[in-house]
Write a protein that holds these residues in place. Structure first.
Motif, PDB file in Angstrom:
ATOM      1  N   ASN A  37       0.819  -1.215   0.000  1.00  0.00           N
ATOM      2  CA  ASN A  37       0.000   0.000   0.000  1.00  0.00           C
ATOM      3  C   ASN A  37       0.852   1.264   0.000  1.00  0.00           C
ATOM      4  O   ASN A  37       0.329   2.362  -0.144  1.00  0.00           O
ATOM      5  CB  ASN A  37      -0.910   0.002   1.239  1.00  0.00           C
ATOM      6  N   ASP A  38       2.177   1.112   0.150  1.00  0.00           N
ATOM      7  CA  ASP A  38       3.062   2.272   0.238  1.00  0.00           C
ATOM      8  C   ASP A  38       3.419   2.805  -1.146  1.00  0.00           C
ATOM      9  O   ASP A  38       3.671   2.034  -2.081  1.00  0.00           O
ATOM     10  CB  ASP A  38       4.357   1.911   0.970  1.00  0.00           C
ATOM     11  N   CYS A  39       3.476   4.121  -1.251  1.00  0.00           N
ATOM     12  CA  CYS A  39       3.975   4.741  -2.479  1.00  0.00           C
ATOM     13  C   CYS A  39       5.490   4.593  -2.548  1.00  0.00           C
ATOM     14  O   CYS A  39       6.164   4.566  -1.502  1.00  0.00           O
ATOM     15  CB  CYS A  39       3.623   6.224  -2.514  1.00  0.00           C
ATOM     16  N   THR A  78      -4.441   3.239  -1.332  1.00  0.00           N
ATOM     17  CA  THR A  78      -3.597   4.064  -2.192  1.00  0.00           C
ATOM     18  C   THR A  78      -4.087   4.118  -3.630  1.00  0.00           C
ATOM     19  O   THR A  78      -4.448   3.106  -4.224  1.00  0.00           O
ATOM     20  CB  THR A  78      -2.149   3.545  -2.157  1.00  0.00           C
ATOM     21  N   GLU A 138      -2.796   4.691  -7.366  1.00  0.00           N
ATOM     22  CA  GLU A 138      -1.487   4.550  -7.992  1.00  0.00           C
ATOM     23  C   GLU A 138      -1.600   4.311  -9.490  1.00  0.00           C
ATOM     24  O   GLU A 138      -2.691   4.102 -10.024  1.00  0.00           O
ATOM     25  CB  GLU A 138      -0.705   3.413  -7.335  1.00  0.00           C
ATOM     26  N   CYS A 160       1.256   8.359  -7.570  1.00  0.00           N
ATOM     27  CA  CYS A 160       0.778   7.585  -6.423  1.00  0.00           C
ATOM     28  C   CYS A 160       0.383   8.545  -5.306  1.00  0.00           C
ATOM     29  O   CYS A 160       1.137   9.463  -4.969  1.00  0.00           O
ATOM     30  CB  CYS A 160       1.884   6.637  -5.951  1.00  0.00           C
ATOM     31  N   GLN A 174      -0.957   8.278  -1.423  1.00  0.00           N
ATOM     32  CA  GLN A 174      -1.190   7.389  -0.276  1.00  0.00           C
ATOM     33  C   GLN A 174      -1.696   8.203   0.912  1.00  0.00           C
ATOM     34  O   GLN A 174      -0.957   8.972   1.518  1.00  0.00           O
ATOM     35  CB  GLN A 174       0.102   6.673   0.119  1.00  0.00           C
TER      36      GLN A 174
END
Length: 279
Positions: free
Chosen positions: A58-60, A116, A118, A83, A85
């Motif tokens: 889920n992290d950019c 997120t 993206e 992206c 988040q």
């Protein structure tokens, strides 16, 4: 004869580990650092074992903090892999009936690791404006307000139109503009009383008991597909001119779900991490 099925099961179990790809085994045993996943264009090299059940998907991506430089943009250029988040969601609620509504912190309760936006991409105009064309440009999120209310909303970058009034992206550049927030529910969604926009029943209450009409229930009975408009600011604080990547933060103002017009939309303020690249 009774041992043959058990023997076959044990043999199959053993062959599963013997035939496993070496890359998978390495992913399980290798303790590679976070950089294998989060550093910009190296994201595709992340090992499965370092990501699964960690929430890192889920992290950019990020670039080195404090990186400076300049990326020229103009007509015909594109931005991609954008992206967004969310790290904080504020909802406008009144603490008590006698106090004025104000933004308050919330807790993301669903989904916790799938919030997120993206792979958003779009075109740059001659003035430096960006127009979104596609990508994974929305997420359905529910937050818990301080008063115990669950607030669902569509975090959206759909139809994002932002302008920097600049011909380059550098530290301090800001893109400001608007987004479209689609309805959280679709026209076929049935509420608990089987009412919907294009399916289900038209009126769930008895007409005689209500005297034939009731304005308080009309908004619940008459479903509407309502799009919202949002405002967003993308602030750049790191730029890698060599790889044409940039990172920073964003702040988005939009409304929450109205349950197809049956309740008043609450105002939201969403902030978080930004990443993108040219080309």
């Amino acid at each position: 004869m009774l041992f043959r099925p058990l023997l076959a099961l044990v043999l199959a179990f053993c062959l599963t580990f013997v035939s496993a790809p070496s890359s998978v085994s390495a992913a399980i045993t290798d303790g590679a650092g976070d950089s294998d996943f989060v550093v910009g264009n190296e994201r595709s090299n992340a090992r499965f074992g370092n990501i699964v059940n960690t929430g890192r998907a889920n992290d950019c991506p990020t670039i080195a903090a404090g990186s400076s430089g300049s990326i020229s943009i103009g007509s015909g250029d594109t931005l991609s892999d954008i992206c967004l988040q969310p790290t904080e969601v504020l909802v406008k609620v009144a603490p008590t009936k006698r106090k004025k509504a104000d933004f308050a912190k919330t807790k993301i309760i669903s989904p916790s690791n799938n919030t997120t936006i993206e792979q958003v991409f779009g075109d740059i105009s001659s003035s430096g404006a960006f127009a979104e064309k596609g990508g994974i440009d929305f997420q359905l999120i529910t937050v818990l307000a301080p008063n115990g209310e669950e607030v669902p909303f569509v975090f959206s970058a759909k139809d994002m139109q932002v302008d920097s009034n600049s011909s380059s992206i550098s530290v301090g550049t800001e893109f400001k503009g608007t987004t479209r927030t689609p309805s959280y529910r679709t026209s076929n969604f049935l509420d608990p009383k089987s009412r919907a926009l294009t399916t289900g029943v038209d009126y769930a209450q008895g007409l005689v008991a209500l005297g034939g009409d009731d304005k308080d229930l009309q908004t619940e009975n008459v479903k509407r597909y309502i799009d919202g408009k949002g405002q967003i600011t993308l602030s750049v604080d790191s730029v890698d001119a060599g790889s044409n990547e940039f990172a920073g933060t964003f702040v988005a103002l939009q409304t929450a779900d109205t349950d197809m017009g049956s309740k008043e939309a609450r105002d939201l303020k969403i902030s978080g991490v930004l990443y993108g690249r040219k080309g």
